[in-house]
Design a protein around this motif. Structure first.
Motif, mmCIF file in Angstrom:
data_model
loop_
_atom_site.group_PDB
_atom_site.id
_atom_site.type_symbol
_atom_site.label_atom_id
_atom_site.label_comp_id
_atom_site.label_asym_id
_atom_site.label_seq_id
_atom_site.Cartn_x
_atom_site.Cartn_y
_atom_site.Cartn_z
ATOM 1 N N PRO A 144 -8.842 -8.641 -5.046
ATOM 2 C CA PRO A 144 -8.403 -7.326 -5.570
ATOM 3 C C PRO A 144 -6.892 -7.576 -6.343
ATOM 4 N N LEU A 145 -6.533 -6.959 -7.418
ATOM 5 C CA LEU A 145 -5.266 -7.433 -7.840
ATOM 6 C C LEU A 145 -4.131 -7.230 -6.995
ATOM 7 N N LEU A 149 0.057 -10.012 -5.808
ATOM 8 C CA LEU A 149 1.377 -9.661 -5.798
ATOM 9 C C LEU A 149 2.189 -10.496 -4.594
ATOM 10 N N SER A 150 3.406 -10.673 -4.979
ATOM 11 C CA SER A 150 4.152 -11.334 -3.926
ATOM 12 C C SER A 150 4.396 -10.144 -2.916
ATOM 13 N N ILE A 156 7.377 -3.140 -3.017
ATOM 14 C CA ILE A 156 7.974 -2.286 -4.042
ATOM 15 C C ILE A 156 6.898 -1.386 -4.743
ATOM 16 N N PHE A 157 5.586 -1.983 -5.068
ATOM 17 C CA PHE A 157 4.438 -1.259 -5.366
ATOM 18 C C PHE A 157 4.088 -0.133 -4.395
ATOM 19 N N THR A 189 2.363 -5.360 -14.697
ATOM 20 C CA THR A 189 1.779 -6.355 -15.434
ATOM 21 C C THR A 189 0.684 -6.854 -14.683
ATOM 22 N N LYS A 190 0.811 -7.379 -13.521
ATOM 23 C CA LYS A 190 -0.061 -8.123 -12.472
ATOM 24 C C LYS A 190 -1.068 -6.995 -12.253
ATOM 25 N N LEU A 191 -0.970 -5.722 -12.173
ATOM 26 C CA LEU A 191 -2.187 -4.709 -11.906
ATOM 27 C C LEU A 191 -2.613 -4.342 -12.995
ATOM 28 N N GLN A 192 -2.170 -4.763 -14.250
ATOM 29 C CA GLN A 192 -2.783 -4.422 -15.559
ATOM 30 C C GLN A 192 -2.635 -3.067 -15.761
ATOM 31 N N MET A 193 -1.532 -2.330 -15.470
ATOM 32 C CA MET A 193 -1.253 -0.899 -15.542
ATOM 33 C C MET A 193 -0.175 -0.489 -16.534
#
Length: 209
Positions: A144-145, A149-150, A156-157, A189-193
């Motif tokens: 999963p995307l 994430l770090s 923060i997400f 960016t990492k979650l492409q949103m």
């Protein structure tokens, strides 16, 4: 003598936890730390049989602190006691090196059981998290995307997905607004949103909140 280090930035929580520990383990020496810098200093100065730590603390991510502790003291178990529900952080905490994860609303007896289990060299995993781990092993699919994430980005997400504003998160984590905005951009960016609404939908769809 059993040596336990409590890591939490709330004095009331530390006081309550100390009371539980003193009743359950009469022959115990208890240390206290309030943030990432404090816990790393105390783990350098002294050796501990177990560290009981919150995840949310001023400065660095609690998950990153767990990784640092395990790098410096690989034999010292870290039990996470957090306000965050298991489904949000437990698996990530275990991957970071924690020996167990519990929510702060857990019953006192269960907390003592978890501490004793971790002290015996085992991991404490609740039935719910055991099921999630089994699912992760059995499902052959792409990662999963959000797993990309770090630890800080993930923290923060989750806060953004819960509806927190950048300024609120900055205050909670004792970081600058610009820093949080930068992390938000990385997460998107990492979650492409494109926006926070997308983050909320993603978190709900993946049962992260």
């Amino acid at each position: 003598m059993l040596r336990i280090l409590i890591v939490d930035d709330h004095a009331v929580i530390r006081k309550g936890l100390k009371q539980i520990l003193l009743e359950a383990f009469p022959d115990v020496l208890i240390g206290e730390a309030i943030d990432a810098e404090d816990v790393l200093t105390k783990t350098i100065a002294d050796e501990w049989d177990i560290i009981i730590s919150d995840l949310s603390m001023p400065g660095r991510s609690g998950l990153d602190v767990v990784q640092d502790i395990k790098q410096r003291h690989p034999k010292t178990p870290v039990l996470i006691l957090s306000i965050h529900p298991e489904e949000q952080y437990a698996i990530r905490a275990l991957k970071s090196g924690a020996a167990g994860y519990m929510s702060k609303d857990v019953a006192t007896d269960e907390l003592v059981i978890a501490i004793k289990k971790v002290l015996s060299g085992k991991k404490y995993i609740s039935p719910a998290i055991a099921d999630k781990l089994a699912e992760a092993v059995s499902i052959d699919s792409s990662i999963p995307l959000h797993e990309l994430l770090s630890n800080r980005e993930y923290e923060i997400f989750i806060l953004l997905a819960k509806g927190n504003q950048v300024s609120d998160i900055a205050e909670q984590l004792s970081l600058g607004v610009t820093t949080i905005s930068t992390y938000r951009t990385r997460v998107l960016t990492k979650l492409q949103m494109s926006n926070n609404a997308d983050l909320i939908r993603y978190a709900i769809d993946h049962q992260l909140i």
